[in-house]
Design a protein around this motif. Structure first.
Motif, PDB file in Angstrom:
ATOM      1  N   VAL A 184       1.086  -1.405  -0.237  1.00 54.49           N
ATOM      2  CA  VAL A 184      -0.155   0.085   0.000  1.00 54.49           C
ATOM      3  C   VAL A 184       0.912   1.227  -0.196  1.00 54.49           C
ATOM      4  N   ALA A 185       0.617   1.798  -0.800  1.00 56.14           N
ATOM      5  CA  ALA A 185       1.295   3.485  -1.543  1.00 56.14           C
ATOM      6  C   ALA A 185      -0.073   4.394  -1.067  1.00 56.14           C
ATOM      7  N   PRO A 186      -0.009   4.915   0.130  1.00 53.56           N
ATOM      8  CA  PRO A 186      -0.787   5.670  -0.107  1.00 53.56           C
ATOM      9  C   PRO A 186      -0.753   7.266  -0.430  1.00 53.56           C
ATOM     10  N   LEU A 187      -1.670   8.055  -0.561  1.00 51.44           N
ATOM     11  CA  LEU A 187      -1.631   9.138  -1.368  1.00 51.44           C
ATOM     12  C   LEU A 187      -2.246   9.897  -0.746  1.00 51.44           C
ATOM     13  N   VAL A 188      -2.199  11.562   0.112  1.00 48.56           N
ATOM     14  CA  VAL A 188      -2.933  12.610   0.939  1.00 48.56           C
ATOM     15  C   VAL A 188      -2.919  13.299  -0.240  1.00 48.56           C
ATOM     16  N   THR A 189      -4.270  13.638  -0.711  1.00 41.51           N
ATOM     17  CA  THR A 189      -4.501  15.156  -1.497  1.00 41.51           C
ATOM     18  C   THR A 189      -5.839  15.110  -2.071  1.00 41.51           C
ATOM     19  N   ASP A 190      -6.375  16.458  -2.261  1.00 43.89           N
ATOM     20  CA  ASP A 190      -7.660  16.298  -2.946  1.00 43.89           C
ATOM     21  C   ASP A 190      -7.998  16.411  -4.241  1.00 43.89           C
ATOM     22  N   TYR A 191      -8.117  15.018  -4.684  1.00 42.53           N
ATOM     23  CA  TYR A 191      -8.653  14.998  -5.781  1.00 42.53           C
ATOM     24  C   TYR A 191      -8.936  15.538  -6.638  1.00 42.53           C
ATOM     25  N   THR A 192     -10.292  16.240  -6.329  1.00 43.94           N
ATOM     26  CA  THR A 192     -11.115  17.283  -6.982  1.00 43.94           C
ATOM     27  C   THR A 192     -10.522  18.119  -7.677  1.00 43.94           C
ATOM     28  N   GLU A 193      -8.529  19.048  -6.982  1.00 45.56           N
ATOM     29  CA  GLU A 193      -8.559  20.110  -7.755  1.00 45.56           C
ATOM     30  C   GLU A 193      -7.071  19.595  -8.751  1.00 45.56           C
ATOM     31  N   GLY A 194      -7.592  18.792  -9.385  1.00 41.38           N
ATOM     32  CA  GLY A 194      -6.838  18.240 -10.497  1.00 41.38           C
ATOM     33  C   GLY A 194      -6.693  16.154  -9.497  1.00 41.38           C
ATOM     34  N   LEU A 195      -5.630  15.902 -11.006  1.00 43.92           N
ATOM     35  CA  LEU A 195      -5.083  14.488  -9.621  1.00 43.92           C
ATOM     36  C   LEU A 195      -3.632  14.232 -10.578  1.00 43.92           C
ATOM     37  N   TYR A 196      -2.732  14.162  -9.642  1.00 41.13           N
ATOM     38  CA  TYR A 196      -1.464  13.800  -9.878  1.00 41.13           C
ATOM     39  C   TYR A 196      -0.505  12.569  -9.621  1.00 41.13           C
ATOM     40  N   LEU A 197      -0.798  11.528 -10.528  1.00 42.10           N
ATOM     41  CA  LEU A 197      -0.016  10.087 -10.465  1.00 42.10           C
ATOM     42  C   LEU A 197       0.938   9.985 -10.867  1.00 42.10           C
ATOM     43  N   SER A 198       2.526   9.761 -10.109  1.00 36.03           N
ATOM     44  CA  SER A 198       3.312   9.042 -10.629  1.00 36.03           C
ATOM     45  C   SER A 198       3.254   8.658 -11.473  1.00 36.03           C
ATOM     46  N   PRO A 199       4.031   8.048 -13.011  1.00 33.06           N
ATOM     47  CA  PRO A 199       4.128   7.174 -13.855  1.00 33.06           C
ATOM     48  C   PRO A 199       4.363   6.069 -13.694  1.00 33.06           C
ATOM     49  N   ALA A 200       3.814   4.983 -14.353  1.00 33.63           N
ATOM     50  CA  ALA A 200       3.460   3.876 -14.195  1.00 33.63           C
ATOM     51  C   ALA A 200       4.596   3.430 -14.608  1.00 33.63           C
ATOM     52  N   HIS A 201       5.415   1.781 -14.341  1.00 32.92           N
ATOM     53  CA  HIS A 201       6.498   1.665 -14.823  1.00 32.92           C
ATOM     54  C   HIS A 201       5.775   1.029 -16.291  1.00 32.92           C
TER      55      HIS A 201
END
Ligand code: AVJ
Length: 336
Positions: free
Chosen positions: A147-164
């Protein structure tokens, strides 16, 4: 030496809660945003709601996952397409928006970990506490899942690190969470998710469907009064956090079916004419007897509507799973 007179400074409380309340209670009709429900007490009450006999949503979506988790995961991995084209199905990594306690998600995580041995699960939530609770439990109880949790407000835009390379991202937005947003906001949210994804990635969207009004009303006004407590907790929260003096005995929970907008609305109705002080906002609000505060919309979709919302956001709706009563739908959509 110069002495400065320390005048009493006017400090304006500038927290998200303070601004939302200031704005919503000044409006006519008065409103408060539904994200305010989820403080510690509200999250506990929502958890109780999901187990109520009248609240069919959670149970129905879980039943859909129990019956179809393997096909949902296979579809997301591109196993079907691979059969036709000879392309190797990809490994998945799974992100979940508004993860909360992540209870139903476990069925999907088990299916994915079973299929590929290991799995990276990235729950995304504004609340770190909500994420922490799920984190340890999932790693302990589902072998192979990290599990790698990400604390962010996704309603303000979503930023995910690139997948492998060779990995596909699958984003879960389940539980009818999107139903809280007005159609134009929901469209923006889907476009924001789309923008964070690469070709081959997918979105699994869970929505509540239109059904008999009596069933809907019962789900949002249960006999045990838990939904009423959930709604009224909003005022209790303002009493705690903004030193307000709402008298909870003089406000009542109302659930209304708005057929034109196809949504359940929740309101808090002032039973008497009264004025309420919100000390930390330096604000006084007068309520007429019968005046309401609009606290939530929960949209219910027509068959085919989710698919067209997804297409408008430049996704390709590939498969939809539903229960035998057609009460809830889970749709897998692909980025081409
Ligand atoms: C968490 C937004 C899916 O709309 O059904 C439950 C919240 N409100 N009972 C919903 C809620 C009243 C719930 N969602």
């Amino acid at each position: 030496m110069t002495a400065f007179a320390l005048s009493q400074p006017t400090v304006r409380l500038e927290t998200p809660v303070a601004s939302a309340v200031r704005e919503g209670l000044a409006a006519h009709p008065r409103r408060l945003p539904s994200w305010l429900f989820y403080d510690a007490d509200g999250s506990r009450l929502f958890d109780q709601i999901t187990r109520l006999p009248e609240y069919y949503l959670t149970r129905t979506e879980r039943d859909i996952f129990s019956a179809h988790a393997d096909s949902i995961i296979a579809q997301a991995a591109g196993a079907q397409a691979a059969g036709q084209t000879g392309i190797k199905p990809a490994r998945l990594r799974i992100a979940e928006l508004g993860a909360g306690s992540a209870d139903k998600t476990r069925l999907l995580l088990k299916a994915a970990a079973g299929r590929q041995g290991t799995l990276l699960y990235e729950p995304v939530d504004v609340s770190a506490t909500a994420l922490e609770a799920a984190h340890a439990r999932i790693e302990r109880e589902i072998p192979g899942v990290r599990v790698a949790p990400l604390v962010t407000d996704y309603t303000e835009g979503l930023y995910l690190s690139p997948a492998h390379p060779g990995e596909r991202r699958m984003v879960l937005y389940i539980g009818s969470s999107i139903g809280n947003f007005e159609p134009h906001q929901a469209a923006q949210l889907l476009e924001g998710i789309r923008a964070a994804l690469e070709p081959g990635d997918s979105l699994l969207l869970g929505v509540d469907l239109r059904k008999d009004e009596r069933i809907l009303l019962a789900a949002y006004d249960d006999a045990a009064g838990i939904t009423a407590r959930f709604n009224l907790n909003l005022l209790a929260r303002l009493n705690r956090e903004l030193a307000a003096d709402f008298d909870l005995e003089t406000f009542a929970h109302r659930a209304v079916w708005n057929t034109t907008e196809s949504r359940i609305e929740m309101h808090l109705e002032s039973l008497v004419a009264q004025s309420v002080q919100l000390s930390l906002l330096d604000l006084e609000i007068r309520f007429a007897a019968g005046e309401r505060i609009h606290t939530e919309n929960s949209y219910k979709y027509a068959p085919g509507q989710v698919e067209s919302m997804l297409q408008k956001a430049a996704f390709t709706a590939e498969s939809t799973w539903t229960d035998e009563r057609n009460w809830f739908a889970v749709c897998l959509a692909r980025v081409e």
